[in-house]
Design a protein around this motif. Structure first.
Motif, PDB file in Angstrom:
ATOM      1  N   ALA A  34      -8.789   5.735  -5.264  1.00  0.00           N
ATOM      2  CA  ALA A  34      -7.670   5.482  -4.331  1.00  0.00           C
ATOM      3  C   ALA A  34      -7.724   4.061  -3.800  1.00  0.00           C
ATOM      4  O   ALA A  34      -8.798   3.536  -3.492  1.00  0.00           O
ATOM      5  CB  ALA A  34      -7.721   6.475  -3.172  1.00  0.00           C
ATOM      6  N   GLY A  35      -6.530   3.501  -3.705  1.00  0.00           N
ATOM      7  CA  GLY A  35      -6.451   2.160  -3.139  1.00  0.00           C
ATOM      8  C   GLY A  35      -6.251   2.179  -1.629  1.00  0.00           C
ATOM      9  O   GLY A  35      -6.211   1.144  -0.997  1.00  0.00           O
ATOM     10  N   GLY A  36      -6.145   3.368  -1.061  1.00  0.00           N
ATOM     11  CA  GLY A  36      -5.977   3.539   0.384  1.00  0.00           C
ATOM     12  C   GLY A  36      -5.622   4.983   0.694  1.00  0.00           C
ATOM     13  O   GLY A  36      -5.429   5.801  -0.197  1.00  0.00           O
ATOM     14  N   ASP A  37      -5.558   5.301   2.002  1.00  0.00           N
ATOM     15  CA  ASP A  37      -5.218   6.659   2.405  1.00  0.00           C
ATOM     16  C   ASP A  37      -3.726   6.908   2.242  1.00  0.00           C
ATOM     17  O   ASP A  37      -2.911   5.986   2.176  1.00  0.00           O
ATOM     18  CB  ASP A  37      -5.608   6.880   3.865  1.00  0.00           C
ATOM     19  N   CYS A  38      -3.414   8.200   2.194  1.00  0.00           N
ATOM     20  CA  CYS A  38      -1.998   8.575   2.111  1.00  0.00           C
ATOM     21  C   CYS A  38      -1.281   8.170   3.411  1.00  0.00           C
ATOM     22  O   CYS A  38      -1.797   8.395   4.512  1.00  0.00           O
ATOM     23  CB  CYS A  38      -1.866  10.088   1.931  1.00  0.00           C
ATOM     24  N   THR A  39      -0.146   7.571   3.249  1.00  0.00           N
ATOM     25  CA  THR A  39       0.632   7.127   4.422  1.00  0.00           C
ATOM     26  C   THR A  39       2.083   7.580   4.293  1.00  0.00           C
ATOM     27  O   THR A  39       2.582   7.789   3.184  1.00  0.00           O
ATOM     28  CB  THR A  39       0.598   5.598   4.561  1.00  0.00           C
ATOM     29  N   ILE A  40       2.728   7.741   5.499  1.00  0.00           N
ATOM     30  CA  ILE A  40       4.134   8.142   5.524  1.00  0.00           C
ATOM     31  C   ILE A  40       4.987   6.884   5.518  1.00  0.00           C
ATOM     32  O   ILE A  40       4.785   5.967   6.298  1.00  0.00           O
ATOM     33  CB  ILE A  40       4.443   8.969   6.790  1.00  0.00           C
ATOM     34  N   GLN A  41       5.920   6.883   4.581  1.00  0.00           N
ATOM     35  CA  GLN A  41       6.821   5.739   4.531  1.00  0.00           C
ATOM     36  C   GLN A  41       7.876   5.880   5.639  1.00  0.00           C
ATOM     37  O   GLN A  41       8.278   6.996   6.000  1.00  0.00           O
ATOM     38  CB  GLN A  41       7.503   5.704   3.168  1.00  0.00           C
ATOM     39  N   LYS A  42       8.281   4.759   6.199  1.00  0.00           N
ATOM     40  CA  LYS A  42       9.276   4.782   7.283  1.00  0.00           C
ATOM     41  C   LYS A  42      10.586   5.405   6.801  1.00  0.00           C
ATOM     42  O   LYS A  42      10.990   5.188   5.658  1.00  0.00           O
ATOM     43  CB  LYS A  42       9.549   3.371   7.786  1.00  0.00           C
ATOM     44  N   LEU A  43      11.175   6.129   7.691  1.00  0.00           N
ATOM     45  CA  LEU A  43      12.482   6.739   7.463  1.00  0.00           C
ATOM     46  C   LEU A  43      12.471   7.708   6.300  1.00  0.00           C
ATOM     47  O   LEU A  43      13.502   8.009   5.688  1.00  0.00           O
ATOM     48  CB  LEU A  43      13.572   5.679   7.236  1.00  0.00           C
ATOM     49  N   THR A  44      11.293   8.204   5.905  1.00  0.00           N
ATOM     50  CA  THR A  44      11.195   9.193   4.833  1.00  0.00           C
ATOM     51  C   THR A  44      10.350  10.342   5.298  1.00  0.00           C
ATOM     52  O   THR A  44       9.710  10.293   6.362  1.00  0.00           O
ATOM     53  CB  THR A  44      10.554   8.601   3.562  1.00  0.00           C
ATOM     54  N   THR A  45      10.398  11.336   4.516  1.00  0.00           N
ATOM     55  CA  THR A  45       9.521  12.481   4.793  1.00  0.00           C
ATOM     56  C   THR A  45       8.523  12.668   3.646  1.00  0.00           C
ATOM     57  O   THR A  45       8.119  13.782   3.322  1.00  0.00           O
ATOM     58  CB  THR A  45      10.359  13.753   4.963  1.00  0.00           C
TER      59      THR A  45
END
Length: 403
Positions: free
Chosen positions: A381-392
């Motif tokens: 993994a290149g990083g942790d899972c993140t929530i994109q803005k204005l998305t679910t």
């Protein structure tokens, strides 16, 4: 020796003289019989002398009979007396070269094989081939040698050169004097088409043979031929050339020369075992191994005859010509793709939750780990899972890395 006939004639003459003598007073001499008698053994024949005169029995002028010392002269005094096919020598006609004969005494030179020829007969001492009717071998006149017989490498008085370089003594390696386009002229010491190599008459390439020892080079399928290189025709191992660092042997099924075990190689088809295996960690050296050697992405030393799955691994990312090349390479003893593919992090989106007491749990993401990398690789993994803005939705970067 006195002739008996002469003595008898003498007595007869005396008797006649006594009975028929002339008148003493006349002064006339009566000559007794004048018969000349030939001596039986070629000796002197002397008549008797009377009181009144001399008998002329004398010496015989005809050739003496019974004397030895060679063939009787034929009476020639010049070549013309002998005709067109002979020459007058010491009052005897000698047949010229090329004429039929029974013995050398019949010929101007020598009688060989029932024909008059120039040069000395077999067994005579000689220096060069032209001294002899046949040829000169080891300074003795002799017939040309058959297969395996003795010969002198030099032709005549220093003609063609001897055996060539290259270890097998072939006359084709180095042309001698007088040869055209490197072809050595026929050596008169050997029956044609045999050639003289190292003092023996041997068969040149292209001629029939029964065994390797018959040939200047070797015997393959009953014809003399050069020794075979890789994939050259052969009947046995001795038909194949030798070289430094390896050995060629004759494949008993294909009857062609192939590389033996432990010989350097570049391809399995070169080896009689059909196994050309990596012999160092980077597979820059390969050698022929035993037919049962199975060791993809492995290697064994060049002096080892075999290789198996217990052998050392090839260096990471090294390609193995035995089935692991092109889009694949070796890693940890396994053949894997040289492109690990793309991977994704399986992120799960968790929406915000209203607790009913005025508190709200914010949305968040969780990860189930990387997926879809090719065999032999794992995702990082290149990083942790993140929530994109204005998305679910959630996302995270991922890289496929060799195991």
């Amino acid at each position: 020796m006195r002739s008996t006939a002469g003595i008898v004639a003498g007595f007869l003459f005396i008797g006649l003289a006594a009975n028929c003598g002339g008148d003493d007073s006349s002064g006339t001499n009566n000559t007794a019989g004048t018969t000349s008698v030939v001596a039986g053994q070629g000796g002197e024949n002397t008549g008797a002398t009377s009181n009144g005169g001399t008998s002329s029995a004398g010496k015989s002028s005809l050739p003496s009979a019974g004397e030895g010392g060679g063939p009787a002269p034929t009476g020639c005094t010049k070549d013309a007396d002998c005709g067109a096919n002979a020459t007058c020598v010491d009052a005897a006609c000698k047949k010229n070269d090329g004429e039929a004969c029974e013995a050398s005494a019949d010929c101007l030179h020598s009688c060989v094989d029932k024909v008059c020829v120039p040069g000395a007969d077999d067994g005579a001492d000689c220096v060069v081939d032209s001294d002899c009717a046949h040829t000169c071998i080891d300074n003795v006149c002799a017939p040309a040698s058959e297969l395996g017989g003795d010969c002198d490498v030099a032709l005549g008085a220093g003609g063609a050169g001897g055996a060539g370089a290259g270890g097998n003594g072939s006359v084709n390696a180095s042309g001698g004097v007088g040869g055209d386009n490197g072809v050595v002229p026929q050596n008169p010491d050997c029956v044609a088409p045999l050639q003289c190599v190292s003092g023996k008459c041997l068969t040149p390439d292209g001629e029939a043979c029964k065994d390797n020892v018959d040939c200047i080079d070797t015997c393959v399928k009953n014809l003399c031929a050069p020794k075979g290189g890789l994939d050259g025709a052969c009947d046995d191992d001795t038909d194949c050339i030798e070289f430094d660092g390896g050995k060629l042997i004759c494949d008993p099924n294909k009857h062609v020369c192939k590389l033996d075990i432990s010989s350097p190689c570049q391809d399995g088809k070169q080896c009689q075992s059909n196994r050309c295996i990596c012999s160092d960690a980077d597979c820059t050296v390969r050698t022929c191994k035993t037919p049962d050697s199975v060791c993809q992405c492995k290697w064994s030393p060049a002096n080892s005859e075999s290789c198996d799955n217990g052998s050392a691994n090839l260096t990471k990312t090294t390609q193995d010509p035995n089935g692991c090349t092109g889009a694949n390479f070796c890693n940890a003893g396994q053949c894997v793709p040289n492109d690990g593919g793309a991977c994704t992090i399986q992120c799960v989106y968790h929406a915000a939750v209203d607790n009913g007491n005025g508190n709200t749990t914010p949305a968040y993401c969780t990860s189930n780990g990387p997926t879809t990398c090719k065999a032999g690789y794992h995702g990082e993994a290149g990083g942790d899972c993140t929530i994109q803005k204005l998305t679910t939705t959630c996302s995270a970067s991922c890289t496929c890395t060799l195991n």
